[in-house]
Scaffold this active site. Structure first.
Site, short mmCIF file in Angstrom:
data_model
loop_
_atom_site.label_atom_id
_atom_site.label_comp_id
_atom_site.label_asym_id
_atom_site.label_seq_id
_atom_site.Cartn_x
_atom_site.Cartn_y
_atom_site.Cartn_z
N GLU A 158 -58.39 -43.11 91.69
CA GLU A 158 -58.01 -44.88 91.59
C GLU A 158 -57.79 -44.93 90.58
O GLU A 158 -57.22 -43.94 89.56
CB GLU A 158 -59.50 -44.39 90.88
CG GLU A 158 -59.68 -45.35 89.96
CD GLU A 158 -61.52 -44.97 89.06
OE1 GLU A 158 -62.48 -43.69 90.16
OE2 GLU A 158 -62.15 -45.54 87.81
N GLU B 123 -60.65 -51.19 81.18
CA GLU B 123 -62.03 -51.10 81.15
C GLU B 123 -61.45 -51.34 79.26
O GLU B 123 -60.77 -51.21 78.87
CB GLU B 123 -62.09 -49.51 82.10
CG GLU B 123 -62.44 -49.52 82.75
CD GLU B 123 -62.45 -47.37 83.59
OE1 GLU B 123 -63.58 -48.11 83.93
OE2 GLU B 123 -61.21 -46.87 83.14
#
Length: 211
Positions: A32, A37
């Site tokens: 991933e 974020e």
């Protein structure tokens, strides 16, 4: 991606990538890539490097890799904005350069982190329950696709900063100006030769395969 991010305890905007074919198995054997974020922007920060009373300004770049959960691991680092330039107040550009042997993170053209291939690994579980380590540049040598989302709550934001979720001030938005994807013109297969690097970038240290 150029975006203005939402603020508040429990707000979790992200631009990230998941494997399209899951060639090496379930998460996180196939990897991933988290391009950006942020959690709990403009709440009281728990960043120990920030002055007391500062508000949260960090965005994070992270890779998830290793084996299938719970044998997964992750490595990453934050980028710290000044309080006067909080990413919840203004639009900023979040970018990733992905070449065969390394991945690099950027904010507003500032190269702030690099992760080299010798710091990541991938293991796949076989039908008999045993594990094999995948070779080459696995798992980051396959097709991935982009995701943009704004989550509210979750294990990460609910357990840092002010804790929990503050539902005041909703509805909220992640405002996205554009998303653009480019291919390296010098070597489209490896991406080598198109790097934009800065010596001040953090070299992220990965985790080794415990098996």
């Amino acid at each position: 991606m150029r975006a203005k991010l939402p603020a508040g305890q429990g707000a979790w905007p992200a631009i990230w990538m998941l494997p399209t074919d899951w060639r090496y198995g379930r998460w996180a054997s196939s990897g991933e890539i988290d391009i950006m974020e942020a959690v709990n922007l403009k709440t009281l920060t728990d960043d120990k490097t920030a002055p007391a009373g500062s508000l949260e300004t960090r965005v994070h770049g992270t890779l998830h890799y290793g084996g299938p959960s719970p044998k997964n691991v992750y490595s990453g680092t934050p980028y710290r904005f000044s309080e006067a330039n909080n990413p919840a107040d203004n639009f900023h550009v979040y970018a990733l350069e992905w070449q065969q042997d390394e991945i690099r993170w950027y904010v507003d053209d500032v190269h702030y982190a690099t992760f080299r291939h010798d710091q990541w690994y991938s293991t796949s579980q076989q039908q008999d329950g045993s594990f094999i380590e995948n070779t080459g540049f696995a798992p980051f040598d396959q097709r991935f696709h982009l995701l943009l989302n704004f989550a509210v709550g979750g294990n990460w934001p609910a357990n840092v900063n002010d804790k929990g979720v503050d539902f005041a001030g909703y509805p909220k938005q992640m405002l996205v100006d554009y998303v653009r994807v480019f291919q390296c013109s010098k070597n489209s297969e490896t991406g080598i030769g198109c790097a934009t690097t800065q010596p001040s970038a953090v070299q992220i240290k990965g985790k080794t395969n415990p098996q």
